[in-house]
Design an enzyme around this catalytic site. Structure first.
Site, short mmCIF file in Angstrom:
data_model
loop_
_atom_site.label_atom_id
_atom_site.label_comp_id
_atom_site.label_asym_id
_atom_site.label_seq_id
_atom_site.Cartn_x
_atom_site.Cartn_y
_atom_site.Cartn_z
N PRO A 1 81.27 -75.72 43.03
CA PRO A 1 81.25 -77.10 42.54
C PRO A 1 81.87 -77.29 41.17
CG PRO A 1 79.06 -76.12 42.50
CD PRO A 1 79.93 -75.18 43.27
N TYR B 1 86.56 -74.00 29.54
CA TYR B 1 87.23 -73.52 30.75
C TYR B 1 88.75 -73.46 30.62
CZ TYR B 1 82.62 -74.22 32.76
OH TYR B 1 81.26 -74.15 33.01
N HIS C 1 73.66 -69.73 39.72
CA HIS C 1 72.39 -69.64 39.02
C HIS C 1 71.23 -70.25 39.82
CE1 HIS C 1 75.34 -68.84 35.97
NE2 HIS C 1 75.79 -70.08 36.02
N ASP D 1 72.21 -64.62 50.08
CA ASP D 1 72.02 -64.09 51.43
C ASP D 1 73.32 -64.02 52.21
OD1 ASP D 1 69.30 -63.80 50.99
OD2 ASP D 1 68.72 -65.59 52.12
N HIS E 1 83.94 -65.36 37.09
CA HIS E 1 83.68 -66.56 36.29
C HIS E 1 84.72 -66.67 35.19
CE1 HIS E 1 79.86 -67.30 38.21
NE2 HIS E 1 79.61 -66.01 38.12
N LEU E 2 85.16 -67.88 34.94
CA LEU E 2 86.11 -68.12 33.85
C LEU E 2 85.45 -67.87 32.50
CD1 LEU E 2 87.45 -71.44 35.37
CD2 LEU E 2 88.88 -69.42 34.94
N SER E 3 84.24 -68.40 32.34
CA SER E 3 83.55 -68.32 31.05
C SER E 3 82.62 -67.11 31.02
CB SER E 3 82.75 -69.61 30.80
OG SER E 3 81.71 -69.73 31.76
N ARG F 1 72.22 -69.92 32.43
CA ARG F 1 73.40 -69.30 33.06
C ARG F 1 73.35 -67.78 33.02
NH1 ARG F 1 76.93 -73.78 33.61
NH2 ARG F 1 76.54 -75.26 31.94
#
Ligand code: DQA
Length: 147
Positions: free
Chosen positions: A11, A24, A81, A88, A101-103, A112
């Site tokens: 998202p 970002y 998170h 699963d 992850h970018l950050s 986070r």
């Protein structure tokens, strides 16, 4: 590698470019897709690049990757998170999944700091911007080569 690497995005990643650029960066998701495709080609791989804001869609795509992908590079966005269901689904499939992850999530807000994906993924690459994706692709290729 006969099957492509599936690169799945969760998202709000469709808003990259305008979304909190101080965190970002200024690249759009289309820019990241283009760079991933070019990098994969250089190392002899192909990619399928997808984004959804919906948890169920990401689960369906992980199931699809179980049949149609050699590996998965996965940025689950905020579902990282929160989502036991994505944990699963990652556990349920055969191809190696690299979380990206970018950050640098460990250096951000406490909520986070925990990833439901990390314990199910083969490995995680965080905090390197676009390079998290490019290194994720390299990690995926190396995992497949070792199988
Ligand atoms: C993110 C980190 C998450 O905490 C956040 O919710 C995102 C993006 C990243 O790539 O840095 O949407 O996955």
């Amino acid at each position: 590698m006969t099957k492509p690497i599936h690169i799945l995005n969760g998202p709000n990643l469709n808003l990259l470019g305008t979304r909190e650029p101080e965190i970002y960066g200024s690249m759009t998701l289309a820019d990241i897709e283009f760079a991933c495709e070019a990098h994969a080609r250089q190392i002899g791989a192909t990619t399928v690049f997808r984004q959804s804001n919906h948890e169920g869609q990401l689960i369906d795509w992980l199931h699809d990757a179980n049949v149609n992908a050699s590996a998965v590079v996965f940025n689950p966005g905020a579902f990282t998170h929160t989502s036991v269901a994505l944990h699963d689904a990652v556990r349920a499939i055969e191809p190696p999944v690299i979380e990206v992850h970018l950050s640098q999530t460990a250096a951000r807000e406490p909520f986070r700091h925990h990833s439901y994906i990390a314990s199910a993924a083969r490995g995680s690459i965080t905090g390197l911007g676009l390079d998290s994706y490019l290194l994720g692709i390299e990690a995926a290729v190396r995992c497949v080569a070792k199988q």
